[in-house]
Design a protein around this motif. Structure first.
Motif, PDB file in Angstrom:
ATOM      1  N   ILE A 101       0.841  -1.207   0.000  1.00  0.00           N
ATOM      2  CA  ILE A 101       0.000   0.000   0.000  1.00  0.00           C
ATOM      3  C   ILE A 101       0.871   1.250   0.000  1.00  0.00           C
ATOM      4  O   ILE A 101       0.612   2.205  -0.727  1.00  0.00           O
ATOM      5  CB  ILE A 101      -0.962  -0.015   1.208  1.00  0.00           C
ATOM      6  CG1 ILE A 101      -2.041  -1.078   0.999  1.00  0.00           C
ATOM      7  CG2 ILE A 101      -1.597   1.346   1.422  1.00  0.00           C
ATOM      8  CD1 ILE A 101      -2.910  -1.328   2.213  1.00  0.00           C
ATOM      9  N   LEU A 102       1.914   1.244   0.824  1.00  0.00           N
ATOM     10  CA  LEU A 102       2.825   2.387   0.874  1.00  0.00           C
ATOM     11  C   LEU A 102       3.511   2.597  -0.464  1.00  0.00           C
ATOM     12  O   LEU A 102       3.628   3.734  -0.946  1.00  0.00           O
ATOM     13  CB  LEU A 102       3.856   2.177   1.987  1.00  0.00           C
ATOM     14  CG  LEU A 102       4.844   3.301   2.223  1.00  0.00           C
ATOM     15  CD1 LEU A 102       4.108   4.569   2.625  1.00  0.00           C
ATOM     16  CD2 LEU A 102       5.841   2.917   3.294  1.00  0.00           C
ATOM     17  N   SER A 103       3.941   1.494  -1.089  1.00  0.00           N
ATOM     18  CA  SER A 103       4.593   1.593  -2.392  1.00  0.00           C
ATOM     19  C   SER A 103       3.624   2.146  -3.433  1.00  0.00           C
ATOM     20  O   SER A 103       3.992   3.033  -4.221  1.00  0.00           O
ATOM     21  CB  SER A 103       5.089   0.210  -2.815  1.00  0.00           C
ATOM     22  OG  SER A 103       5.609   0.253  -4.118  1.00  0.00           O
ATOM     23  N   ASP A 104       2.384   1.633  -3.430  1.00  0.00           N
ATOM     24  CA  ASP A 104       1.377   2.135  -4.373  1.00  0.00           C
ATOM     25  C   ASP A 104       1.092   3.617  -4.136  1.00  0.00           C
ATOM     26  O   ASP A 104       0.973   4.397  -5.092  1.00  0.00           O
ATOM     27  CB  ASP A 104       0.071   1.328  -4.258  1.00  0.00           C
ATOM     28  CG  ASP A 104       0.222  -0.089  -4.789  1.00  0.00           C
ATOM     29  OD1 ASP A 104       1.234  -0.368  -5.456  1.00  0.00           O
ATOM     30  OD2 ASP A 104      -0.685  -0.917  -4.508  1.00  0.00           O
ATOM     31  N   ALA A 105       0.955   3.991  -2.881  1.00  0.00           N
ATOM     32  CA  ALA A 105       0.681   5.399  -2.554  1.00  0.00           C
ATOM     33  C   ALA A 105       1.831   6.287  -3.020  1.00  0.00           C
ATOM     34  O   ALA A 105       1.611   7.386  -3.551  1.00  0.00           O
ATOM     35  CB  ALA A 105       0.439   5.553  -1.060  1.00  0.00           C
ATOM     36  N   THR A 106       3.054   5.818  -2.831  1.00  0.00           N
ATOM     37  CA  THR A 106       4.220   6.594  -3.265  1.00  0.00           C
ATOM     38  C   THR A 106       4.220   6.753  -4.788  1.00  0.00           C
ATOM     39  O   THR A 106       4.478   7.845  -5.305  1.00  0.00           O
ATOM     40  CB  THR A 106       5.522   5.902  -2.808  1.00  0.00           C
ATOM     41  OG1 THR A 106       5.482   5.741  -1.388  1.00  0.00           O
ATOM     42  CG2 THR A 106       6.745   6.697  -3.186  1.00  0.00           C
ATOM     43  N   LYS A 107       3.905   5.649  -5.487  1.00  0.00           N
ATOM     44  CA  LYS A 107       3.862   5.724  -6.952  1.00  0.00           C
ATOM     45  C   LYS A 107       2.770   6.686  -7.408  1.00  0.00           C
ATOM     46  O   LYS A 107       2.985   7.495  -8.314  1.00  0.00           O
ATOM     47  CB  LYS A 107       3.604   4.334  -7.551  1.00  0.00           C
ATOM     48  CG  LYS A 107       4.788   3.411  -7.461  1.00  0.00           C
ATOM     49  CD  LYS A 107       4.452   2.031  -8.004  1.00  0.00           C
ATOM     50  CE  LYS A 107       5.602   1.061  -7.820  1.00  0.00           C
ATOM     51  NZ  LYS A 107       5.237  -0.293  -8.257  1.00  0.00           N
ATOM     52  N   ARG A 108       1.576   6.582  -6.783  1.00  0.00           N
ATOM     53  CA  ARG A 108       0.482   7.477  -7.169  1.00  0.00           C
ATOM     54  C   ARG A 108       0.853   8.932  -6.881  1.00  0.00           C
ATOM     55  O   ARG A 108       0.541   9.829  -7.670  1.00  0.00           O
ATOM     56  CB  ARG A 108      -0.799   7.093  -6.436  1.00  0.00           C
ATOM     57  CG  ARG A 108      -1.473   5.860  -7.003  1.00  0.00           C
ATOM     58  CD  ARG A 108      -2.898   5.722  -6.489  1.00  0.00           C
ATOM     59  NE  ARG A 108      -2.980   5.679  -5.049  1.00  0.00           N
ATOM     60  CZ  ARG A 108      -3.057   4.571  -4.328  1.00  0.00           C
ATOM     61  NH1 ARG A 108      -3.063   3.406  -4.918  1.00  0.00           N
ATOM     62  NH2 ARG A 108      -3.137   4.631  -3.011  1.00  0.00           N
ATOM     63  N   ALA A 109       1.481   9.166  -5.740  1.00  0.00           N
ATOM     64  CA  ALA A 109       1.877  10.535  -5.393  1.00  0.00           C
ATOM     65  C   ALA A 109       2.906  11.060  -6.399  1.00  0.00           C
ATOM     66  O   ALA A 109       2.827  12.223  -6.827  1.00  0.00           O
ATOM     67  CB  ALA A 109       2.450  10.574  -3.981  1.00  0.00           C
ATOM     68  N   GLN A 110       3.845  10.205  -6.800  1.00  0.00           N
ATOM     69  CA  GLN A 110       4.855  10.609  -7.781  1.00  0.00           C
ATOM     70  C   GLN A 110       4.187  10.915  -9.122  1.00  0.00           C
ATOM     71  O   GLN A 110       4.494  11.922  -9.767  1.00  0.00           O
ATOM     72  CB  GLN A 110       5.907   9.503  -7.953  1.00  0.00           C
ATOM     73  CG  GLN A 110       7.020   9.855  -8.927  1.00  0.00           C
ATOM     74  CD  GLN A 110       7.850  11.021  -8.441  1.00  0.00           C
ATOM     75  OE1 GLN A 110       8.084  11.184  -7.273  1.00  0.00           O
ATOM     76  NE2 GLN A 110       8.302  11.848  -9.369  1.00  0.00           N
ATOM     77  N   GLN A 111       3.237  10.042  -9.528  1.00  0.00           N
ATOM     78  CA  GLN A 111       2.530  10.274 -10.790  1.00  0.00           C
ATOM     79  C   GLN A 111       1.733  11.575 -10.740  1.00  0.00           C
ATOM     80  O   GLN A 111       1.746  12.360 -11.683  1.00  0.00           O
ATOM     81  CB  GLN A 111       1.588   9.105 -11.097  1.00  0.00           C
ATOM     82  CG  GLN A 111       2.304   7.835 -11.497  1.00  0.00           C
ATOM     83  CD  GLN A 111       1.348   6.657 -11.615  1.00  0.00           C
ATOM     84  OE1 GLN A 111       0.194   6.738 -11.224  1.00  0.00           O
ATOM     85  NE2 GLN A 111       1.844   5.541 -12.152  1.00  0.00           N
ATOM     86  N   ARG A 112       1.046  11.785  -9.618  1.00  0.00           N
ATOM     87  CA  ARG A 112       0.251  13.010  -9.470  1.00  0.00           C
ATOM     88  C   ARG A 112       1.156  14.240  -9.489  1.00  0.00           C
ATOM     89  O   ARG A 112       0.827  15.270 -10.093  1.00  0.00           O
ATOM     90  CB  ARG A 112      -0.564  12.956  -8.171  1.00  0.00           C
ATOM     91  CG  ARG A 112      -1.463  14.147  -7.981  1.00  0.00           C
ATOM     92  CD  ARG A 112      -2.501  14.247  -9.076  1.00  0.00           C
ATOM     93  NE  ARG A 112      -3.267  15.479  -8.892  1.00  0.00           N
ATOM     94  CZ  ARG A 112      -3.684  16.237  -9.864  1.00  0.00           C
ATOM     95  NH1 ARG A 112      -3.469  15.905 -11.117  1.00  0.00           N
ATOM     96  NH2 ARG A 112      -4.351  17.340  -9.615  1.00  0.00           N
ATOM     97  N   GLY A 113       2.303  14.128  -8.822  1.00  0.00           N
ATOM     98  CA  GLY A 113       3.268  15.232  -8.835  1.00  0.00           C
ATOM     99  C   GLY A 113       3.746  15.524 -10.248  1.00  0.00           C
ATOM    100  O   GLY A 113       3.831  16.692 -10.657  1.00  0.00           O
ATOM    101  N   ASP A 114       4.028  14.454 -11.012  1.00  0.00           N
ATOM    102  CA  ASP A 114       4.458  14.642 -12.402  1.00  0.00           C
ATOM    103  C   ASP A 114       3.348  15.285 -13.223  1.00  0.00           C
ATOM    104  O   ASP A 114       3.607  16.159 -14.065  1.00  0.00           O
ATOM    105  CB  ASP A 114       4.860  13.294 -13.022  1.00  0.00           C
ATOM    106  CG  ASP A 114       6.125  12.720 -12.389  1.00  0.00           C
ATOM    107  OD1 ASP A 114       6.850  13.498 -11.711  1.00  0.00           O
ATOM    108  OD2 ASP A 114       6.386  11.522 -12.573  1.00  0.00           O
ATOM    109  N   GLU A 115       2.090  14.841 -12.987  1.00  0.00           N
ATOM    110  CA  GLU A 115       0.955  15.425 -13.704  1.00  0.00           C
ATOM    111  C   GLU A 115       0.823  16.915 -13.379  1.00  0.00           C
ATOM    112  O   GLU A 115       0.596  17.729 -14.278  1.00  0.00           O
ATOM    113  CB  GLU A 115      -0.341  14.704 -13.326  1.00  0.00           C
ATOM    114  CG  GLU A 115      -0.449  13.298 -13.872  1.00  0.00           C
ATOM    115  CD  GLU A 115      -1.668  12.555 -13.342  1.00  0.00           C
ATOM    116  OE1 GLU A 115      -2.490  13.162 -12.619  1.00  0.00           O
ATOM    117  OE2 GLU A 115      -1.789  11.359 -13.652  1.00  0.00           O
ATOM    118  N   ILE A 116       0.959  17.256 -12.106  1.00  0.00           N
ATOM    119  CA  ILE A 116       0.839  18.660 -11.689  1.00  0.00           C
ATOM    120  C   ILE A 116       1.932  19.505 -12.344  1.00  0.00           C
ATOM    121  O   ILE A 116       1.672  20.605 -12.837  1.00  0.00           O
ATOM    122  CB  ILE A 116       0.877  18.777 -10.148  1.00  0.00           C
ATOM    123  CG1 ILE A 116      -0.409  18.204  -9.545  1.00  0.00           C
ATOM    124  CG2 ILE A 116       1.069  20.215  -9.709  1.00  0.00           C
ATOM    125  CD1 ILE A 116      -0.382  18.070  -8.038  1.00  0.00           C
TER     126      ILE A 116
END
Length: 186
Positions: A101-116
């Motif tokens: 879950i932590l790994s998935d959350a980190t990946k999603r946060a990184q993707q969202r950061g890249d999108e932003i």
């Protein structure tokens, strides 16, 4: 009383003491031994006929109860070990799940950061393009205004020239003066 009577009384007392039975600490009497053996045999027979079976039954029941308690304790221990193993397995699975879950959350946060960042870059490029277009429009508008003013000035200068006949030197002086005035206004 005289001495003789005292001696007689003492001898009578000695005879009386001699006639009394003596008590011994160790006395072996065959009648007592036989009576004791018979009493012991009767007690043993009474024990075997009346007490032995109930006492043995109670002892057997107690042994069965103890064995049952030991078996129950062994089963409880085995169940506790099984529960402990299951708990440890669940704990390990929970740790793995938490890591995932932590790994998935980190990946999603990184993707969202890249999108932003991408959105911000796109917006900045759009704003820059609009600003450049606005600057270009303003530049063209300013050039058109200047051309119009120059045209108006040239017309005014031509009309002044036409009003008076002036020499080429006067003409150059008037045009230079108008150009200087235009330069100061802009």
């Amino acid at each position: 009383m005289d001495i003789l009577s005292l001696i007689t009384a003492a001898s009578e007392a000695a005879e009386t003491v001699a006639e009394q039975p003596t008590f011994s600490l160790v006395n072996i009497d065959p009648n007592t031994i036989i009576f004791t053996l018979i009493n012991t045999g009767i007690i043993v027979l009474i024990y075997f006929f009346f007490l032995h079976k109930p006492v043995c039954k109670i002892l057997d029941q107690r042994a069965e109860a103890v064995n049952k308690d030991m078996d129950d304790a062994q089963k409880a221990r085995e169940e506790a070990e099984a529960v402990k193993a299951e708990y440890e397995q669940r704990l390990e699975q929970s740790k793995e799940e938490a890591g995932r879950i932590l790994s998935d959350a980190t990946k999603r946060a990184q993707q969202r950061g890249d999108e932003i960042v991408a959105e911000a870059n796109a917006e900045a490029a759009t704003i820059k393009q609009r600003a450049e277009e606005s600057i270009e429009r303003e530049k063209k508008r300013a050039i058109n205004e200047i051309k119009e003013e120059i045209a108006d000035m040239v017309i005014a200068a031509a009309s002044k020239v036409a009003e008076k006949e002036i020499s080429a030197a006067d003409n150059e002086r008037i045009i230079s003066a108008e150009l200087e005035r235009i330069g100061k206004e802009s």
